[in-house]
Design an enzyme around this catalytic site. Structure first.
Site, PDB file in Angstrom:
ATOM      1  N   LYS A   1       0.817  -1.218   0.000  1.00 18.51           N
ATOM      2  CA  LYS A   1       0.000   0.000   0.000  1.00 18.51           C
ATOM      3  C   LYS A   1       0.850   1.267   0.000  1.00 18.51           C
ATOM      4  CE  LYS A   1      -0.822  -0.020   5.017  1.00 18.51           C
ATOM      5  NZ  LYS A   1       0.063  -1.174   5.286  1.00 18.51           N
TER       6      LYS A   1
ATOM      7  N   ARG B   1       1.957 -10.632  13.360  1.00 12.51           N
ATOM      8  CA  ARG B   1       1.565  -9.289  12.913  1.00 12.51           C
ATOM      9  C   ARG B   1       0.340  -9.344  12.018  1.00 12.51           C
ATOM     10  NH1 ARG B   1       6.669  -7.356  10.015  1.00 12.51           N
ATOM     11  NH2 ARG B   1       5.426  -5.542   9.467  1.00 12.51           N
TER      12      ARG B   1
ATOM     13  N   ARG C   1      14.247  -5.982   8.239  1.00 12.12           N
ATOM     14  CA  ARG C   1      13.698  -5.624   9.539  1.00 12.12           C
ATOM     15  C   ARG C   1      13.748  -6.819  10.479  1.00 12.12           C
ATOM     16  NH1 ARG C   1       8.183  -2.169   9.039  1.00 12.12           N
ATOM     17  NH2 ARG C   1       7.684  -3.655  10.674  1.00 12.12           N
TER      18      ARG C   1
ATOM     19  N   ARG D   1      -6.799   3.339  11.219  1.00 13.71           N
ATOM     20  CA  ARG D   1      -6.516   1.948  11.589  1.00 13.71           C
ATOM     21  C   ARG D   1      -7.567   1.378  12.522  1.00 13.71           C
ATOM     22  NH1 ARG D   1       0.060   1.270  12.139  1.00 13.71           N
ATOM     23  NH2 ARG D   1       0.544   2.015  10.040  1.00 13.71           N
TER      24      ARG D   1
ATOM     25  N   ARG E   1      11.814  -8.837   2.304  1.00 18.32           N
ATOM     26  CA  ARG E   1      11.778  -7.374   2.183  1.00 18.32           C
ATOM     27  C   ARG E   1      13.039  -6.734   2.753  1.00 18.32           C
ATOM     28  NH1 ARG E   1       6.931  -3.876   4.868  1.00 18.32           N
ATOM     29  NH2 ARG E   1       7.746  -4.818   6.777  1.00 18.32           N
TER      30      ARG E   1
END
Length: 214
Positions: free
Chosen positions: A9, A163, A152, A84, A121
């Protein structure tokens, strides 16, 4: 712009904002800016974060309201990372009163594809941008700021699954809040970035064609 971690996104929000020549507004960016500039609400946010607590809805809503009141957002904007929660969505409806209708895009990607993406990623340790191109990832150098690209620490398999579970639990009520609106669209985010961008453009045209505006 809604979507799970790894849905793309942020990338699509940036592309869309550039194409429409309107600002992309990321809650992470404006939160850091509010803290850095020392606005009243920025000082409140800093105090909360210094205590190791999550920034509350009312503070986040205030920071978004301040940003959307700026002149460059008058003709439109792309929101990334807000709302959110349903409480934030209700507040955003209030902020949007008197503006063109809000268009909501949910980028939907199967969970196994999200896990694959997040596991590979790379992000910039300086500016936080995702590596967007294969050449950029191969060089381990951020194309935006020249910083080093790293993985990360929370992009391992177990943490990613946790998550995503948290995201689903928090976001399903938000999707239910928006789903019946004529300006809500869900698109297939498993396609290539170019394919997603093309579908996104078609979706926005269909919304505009129904008289909703952008």
């Amino acid at each position: 712009m809604l979507g799970a971690p790894g849905a793309g996104k942020g990338t699509q929000a940036e592309r869309l904002a550039r194409a429409l020549r309107i600002p992309k507004i990321s809650t992470g960016d404006i939160l850091r800016e509010a803290v850095h500039t020392g606005t009243e609400i920025g000082r409140r946010a800093k105090a909360i974060m210094d205590r190791g607590e999550l920034v509350s809805d009312d503070v986040m809503i205030g920071i978004v309201r301040e940003r959307l009141d700026r002149a460059d957002a008058a003709a439109g904007f792309v929101l990334d990372g807000f709302p959110r929660t349903v409480a934030q969505a209700e507040a955003l409806d209030g902020i949007m009163r008197g503006r063109a209708p809000l268009v909501i895009i949910d980028i939907d990607v199967p969970e196994e594809e999200l896990i694959r993406r997040l596991g590979s990623r790379l992000v910039c340790e300086n500016c936080g941008s995702n590596a967007a191109a294969p050449g950029e990832a191969a060089s381990l150098v951020c194309a935006k700021c020249g910083g080093q690209l790293i993985q990360r620490s929370d992009d391992n398999d177990a943490t990613v699954r946790d998550r995503l579970a948290v995201y689903r639990a928090k976001t399903m009520p938000l999707l239910d809040y928006y789903r019946r609106r004529p300006t809500f669209r869900s698109i297939n985010g498993a396609a290539t970035p170019d394919g997603v961008a093309e579908e996104l453009a078609r979706m926005l045209d269909s919304v505009s064609g129904n008289g909703a505006g952008q």
